[in-house]
Write an enzyme that holds these catalytic residues in place. Structure first.
Site, mmCIF file in Angstrom:
data_model
loop_
_atom_site.group_PDB
_atom_site.id
_atom_site.type_symbol
_atom_site.label_atom_id
_atom_site.label_comp_id
_atom_site.label_asym_id
_atom_site.label_seq_id
_atom_site.Cartn_x
_atom_site.Cartn_y
_atom_site.Cartn_z
ATOM 1 N N GLU A 278 -17.211 -20.858 1.313
ATOM 2 C CA GLU A 278 -17.105 -21.920 2.951
ATOM 3 C C GLU A 278 -17.211 -21.157 4.179
ATOM 4 O OE1 GLU A 278 -12.366 -22.167 0.873
ATOM 5 O OE2 GLU A 278 -12.931 -20.200 2.203
ATOM 6 N N CYS B 203 -17.614 -20.614 11.499
ATOM 7 C CA CYS B 203 -17.539 -19.310 11.097
ATOM 8 C C CYS B 203 -18.358 -19.426 9.656
ATOM 9 C CB CYS B 203 -15.876 -19.012 10.744
ATOM 10 S SG CYS B 203 -15.793 -17.764 10.225
ATOM 11 N N CYS C 296 -17.122 -10.879 -1.418
ATOM 12 C CA CYS C 296 -16.884 -9.074 -1.164
ATOM 13 C C CYS C 296 -17.060 -8.813 -1.575
ATOM 14 C CB CYS C 296 -16.486 -9.695 0.307
ATOM 15 S SG CYS C 296 -17.194 -8.357 0.916
ATOM 16 N N CYS D 290 -10.957 -4.924 1.200
ATOM 17 C CA CYS D 290 -9.660 -4.456 2.014
ATOM 18 C C CYS D 290 -8.327 -4.934 1.524
ATOM 19 C CB CYS D 290 -10.237 -4.811 3.322
ATOM 20 S SG CYS D 290 -11.752 -4.334 4.007
ATOM 21 N N CYS E 107 -7.295 -9.286 3.057
ATOM 22 C CA CYS E 107 -7.730 -9.894 3.213
ATOM 23 C C CYS E 107 -8.090 -10.967 1.637
ATOM 24 C CB CYS E 107 -9.738 -9.454 3.635
ATOM 25 S SG CYS E 107 -10.826 -10.876 3.687
ATOM 26 N N CYS F 90 -8.955 -16.289 9.485
ATOM 27 C CA CYS F 90 -8.961 -15.536 8.791
ATOM 28 C C CYS F 90 -8.542 -14.651 7.898
ATOM 29 C CB CYS F 90 -8.468 -14.514 10.121
ATOM 30 S SG CYS F 90 -9.725 -14.364 11.364
HETATM 31 N N1 SAH Z 1 -16.509 -8.434 6.395
HETATM 32 C C1 SAH Z 1 -16.856 -9.193 8.046
HETATM 33 C C2 SAH Z 1 -16.398 -10.224 8.212
HETATM 34 C C3 SAH Z 1 -15.213 -10.944 7.494
HETATM 35 S S1 SAH Z 1 -13.713 -10.788 7.783
HETATM 36 C C4 SAH Z 1 -15.702 -7.828 8.620
HETATM 37 O O1 SAH Z 1 -14.738 -6.989 8.125
HETATM 38 O O2 SAH Z 1 -15.922 -8.148 9.889
HETATM 39 C C5 SAH Z 1 -13.130 -11.706 9.940
HETATM 40 C C6 SAH Z 1 -12.188 -11.186 9.788
HETATM 41 O O3 SAH Z 1 -10.925 -11.341 9.492
HETATM 42 C C7 SAH Z 1 -12.150 -9.183 10.394
HETATM 43 O O4 SAH Z 1 -12.012 -8.941 11.477
HETATM 44 C C8 SAH Z 1 -11.507 -9.359 9.399
HETATM 45 O O5 SAH Z 1 -9.984 -7.688 9.346
HETATM 46 C C9 SAH Z 1 -10.556 -10.476 9.557
HETATM 47 N N2 SAH Z 1 -9.125 -10.572 8.806
HETATM 48 C C10 SAH Z 1 -9.217 -10.212 7.061
HETATM 49 N N3 SAH Z 1 -8.243 -10.641 6.251
HETATM 50 C C11 SAH Z 1 -7.914 -10.852 7.127
HETATM 51 C C12 SAH Z 1 -5.881 -11.782 6.819
HETATM 52 N N4 SAH Z 1 -5.267 -11.704 5.960
HETATM 53 N N5 SAH Z 1 -5.763 -12.259 8.529
HETATM 54 C C13 SAH Z 1 -6.423 -11.911 9.324
HETATM 55 N N6 SAH Z 1 -7.804 -11.684 10.061
HETATM 56 C C14 SAH Z 1 -7.752 -11.087 8.675
#
Ligand code: SAH
Length: 345
Positions: free
Chosen positions: A87, A100, A107, A111, A114, A334
């Site tokens: 996406e 973006c 991935c 985490c 996410c 995000c």
């Molecule tokens: N792997 C990279 C890029 C992808 S995530 C990284 O971790 O930075 C991009 C951003 O979205 C990151 O700052 C992450 O912490 C944030 N993010 C992930 N899940 C989220 C959620 N459920 N709500 C808000 N931000 C989130």
């Protein structure tokens, strides 16, 4: 062909016994004019266009669906050549657009807050696939070959961990930056990482270097281990040391993203810990309200808590911004990118 540098394209044409200037014409058509079918490149001879059409394609990335939010954000669900799905998200603003983009299909980092982490890793994307997201998004929004009315910013904050696909991501950054192509300055490209520490040192040595953002979200190892499995491999002391040695421009600050998770990481104590942790680094903090999903066990901190948290950072002289969630209604915000076929489904 999207994804080949000018030199690689010239070599390809040498093998076809074609003149180098034809390679330059093709590069211009693909990367600057964003033409995605050979037949529309009327400055190339018809025979050459049909040879190219038989052997290759500009890009095999195609649009599967487009979801449009009430705030103007568009989520593009894309299919790659092997039918994997990724996406990209287009966010218009008054004087610039932000796109973006994803760097991996899925991935591996898992985490816990996410959605992309729930998918696991399918594969890395190629440089061409990474750049194709920008070309296809601009074409979808403005029309093929039409110059955008203002600046385009790129954030590598879509699906995937860009520093685990380092070579392709850096090649994509160089292609985006090429003045003979899309011409998006690396100053307007932000790479976000969950903290792949050795690659931060590699990035520091690059000639063409994007801006760096670190997804921090927790100021102690104890908490960060729960949220980011990768923190066990590269704990905070190592991450902060890598950040401290990272070269910054004159007035540049390193960005730290901090996802605000209700009752998890949003107390006054956490804010003070964050201030202390970042004190050796010229930094700014992006406070990101958590974007929920049914599969995720978290809620966003309420806005008054986020504001109180921010006040502590401000009083300590640490600049911060509260990021406005965009495209939540279409699962484009995000952490919500999971190649869903329906908005919010
Ligand atoms: N792997 C990279 C890029 C992808 S995530 C990284 O971790 O930075 C991009 C951003 O979205 C990151 O700052 C992450 O912490 C944030 N993010 C992930 N899940 C989220 C959620 N459920 N709500 C808000 N931000 C989130």
């Amino acid at each position: 062909m999207l994804g080949l540098s000018q030199n690689e394209l010239r070599d390809y044409f040498a093998e076809l016994d074609e003149k180098p200037y034809r390679a330059r014409q093709l590069y211009d058509a693909i990367n600057r004019r964003r033409i995605t079918v050979f037949d529309a490149m009327t400055d190339l001879p018809k025979t050459l266009r049909s040879i190219l059409g038989d052997r290759t394609s500009v890009t095999r990335t195609r649009i599967e669906s487009v979801f449009t939010s009430s705030d103007g954000t568009r989520r593009l669900l894309l299919k790659l050549g092997d039918d994997s799905e990724v996406e990209s998200v287009f966010m218009p603003e008054a004087h610039r657009d932000t796109i973006c983009i994803s760097s991996q299909v899925g991935c591996p980092l898992a985490c816990s807050f996410c959605m992309t982490g729930v998918l696991g890793l399918k594969r890395n994307m190629t440089a061409g696939e990474i750049v194709s997201q920008v070309v296809i998004t601009l074409n979808q929004v403005y029309g093929e070959g039409v110059q955008p009315p203002h600046r385009t910013n790129i954030v590598m904050m879509g699906m995937g961990e860009p520093l685990l696909n380092y070579d392709a991501v850096m090649k994509a950054v160089r292609l985006l930056a090429d003045q003979g192509g899309l011409g998006i300055s690396p100053r307007h490209v932000t790479l976000s990482t969950a903290g792949v520490v050795p690659r931060i040192y590699d990035l520091a040595k690059e000639e063409v270097r994007p801006r760096l953002a670190i997804s921090l979200t927790a100021p102690t190892d104890e908490l960060r281990n729960q949220l980011f499995p990768i923190n066990r491999k590269y704990p905070l002391a190592n991450l902060i040391e890598a950040c401290r040695s990272y070269p910054l421009g004159d007035r540049e600050r390193l960005t730290f993203e901090y996802v605000m998770l209700d009752k998890i990481n949003d107390s006054d104590l956490r804010a003070r810990e964050l201030v202390r942790l970042l004190s050796p680094i010229r930094s700014k903090v992006n406070l990101i309200p958590h974007n929920p999903a049914p599969e995720l066990p978290y809620a966003s901190s309420p806005m008054d808590r986020i504001v109180a948290f921010q006040k502590i950072l401000t009083e300590a002289g640490l600049p911060s911004f509260i990021r406005r969630p965009r495209g939540r209604d279409i699962s484009a915000a995000c952490g919500q990118l999971a190649a869903r076929h329906q908005a919010g489904a």
